[in-house]
Enzyme design. Sequence first.
Site, PDB file in Angstrom:
ATOM      1  N   LYS A 252       0.852  -1.156  -0.158  1.00  0.00           N
ATOM      2  CA  LYS A 252       0.025  -0.028   0.008  1.00  0.00           C
ATOM      3  C   LYS A 252       0.868   1.187   0.089  1.00  0.00           C
ATOM      4  CE  LYS A 252      -3.928   2.128   0.328  1.00  0.00           C
ATOM      5  NZ  LYS A 252      -4.902   2.159  -0.857  1.00  0.00           N
TER       6      LYS A 252
ATOM      7  N   GLU B  14      -0.601  -0.540  -4.427  1.00  0.00           N
ATOM      8  CA  GLU B  14      -2.008   0.044  -4.592  1.00  0.00           C
ATOM      9  C   GLU B  14      -1.684   1.377  -4.085  1.00  0.00           C
ATOM     10  OE1 GLU B  14      -6.312  -0.009  -2.466  1.00  0.00           O
ATOM     11  OE2 GLU B  14      -5.075  -1.762  -2.281  1.00  0.00           O
TER      12      GLU B  14
END
Length: 215
Positions: free
Chosen positions: A38, A115
């Site tokens: 992330k 992401e």
Amino acid sequence: MKETFFITGIDTNIGKSYATGWLAREWNRQGIKTITQKMIQTGNVGHSEDIDLHREIMGIPMTEEDRQHITFPIVYSYPASPHLAAEIDHQTIPIDRIGESTRILRDRYDVVLLEGAGGLMVPITRDYLTIDYVADQHLPVILVTSGRLGSINHTLLSIEALEKRAISLYGLVYNTYPKADELIDADTEAYLRDYLEKHHPESRFWVLPQIDLTR
């Protein structure tokens, strides 16, 4: 294969985290050692709910890299765009930490799925957008879209933004959940498939099925 792909969406809540976890699961099943990261997590303290979701979809426990926060190197408490979340927490975003974490993961895995937070134009700082980071790092993009009304417009605008910065569109993930109007859904998928074939024939097209996490 040693590659990092940046996963972004045409909008917020378009299914990026589901797509990221699903791709990681499918590629691992194919023998491609894949991990997720992330970029910047907001709305959490000390953990990343998106990484939690990735692992649940992948069907694996938290990894050593998760426990060391390598897969989520930056976390802010307020659920907002990174630039605002950092300001609320009285922090300056250490952008270099993202790339440092990615390099560690790339040394250990075949593929890193990085992401983003929101879409391509989400500000990381007041003067630096997500798409700026993607361009600076020369990352190919996997774009998540859906069949809900307005998706064609948002998808083509995102692709045009990538083209203007000479960023490679590796593929498009078409999220089928939640179900939209069946007629619009079918036409949107057909339109986007045709658009990719005409303008980006080298790009992949995946259909993301509904993922049931209750079983």
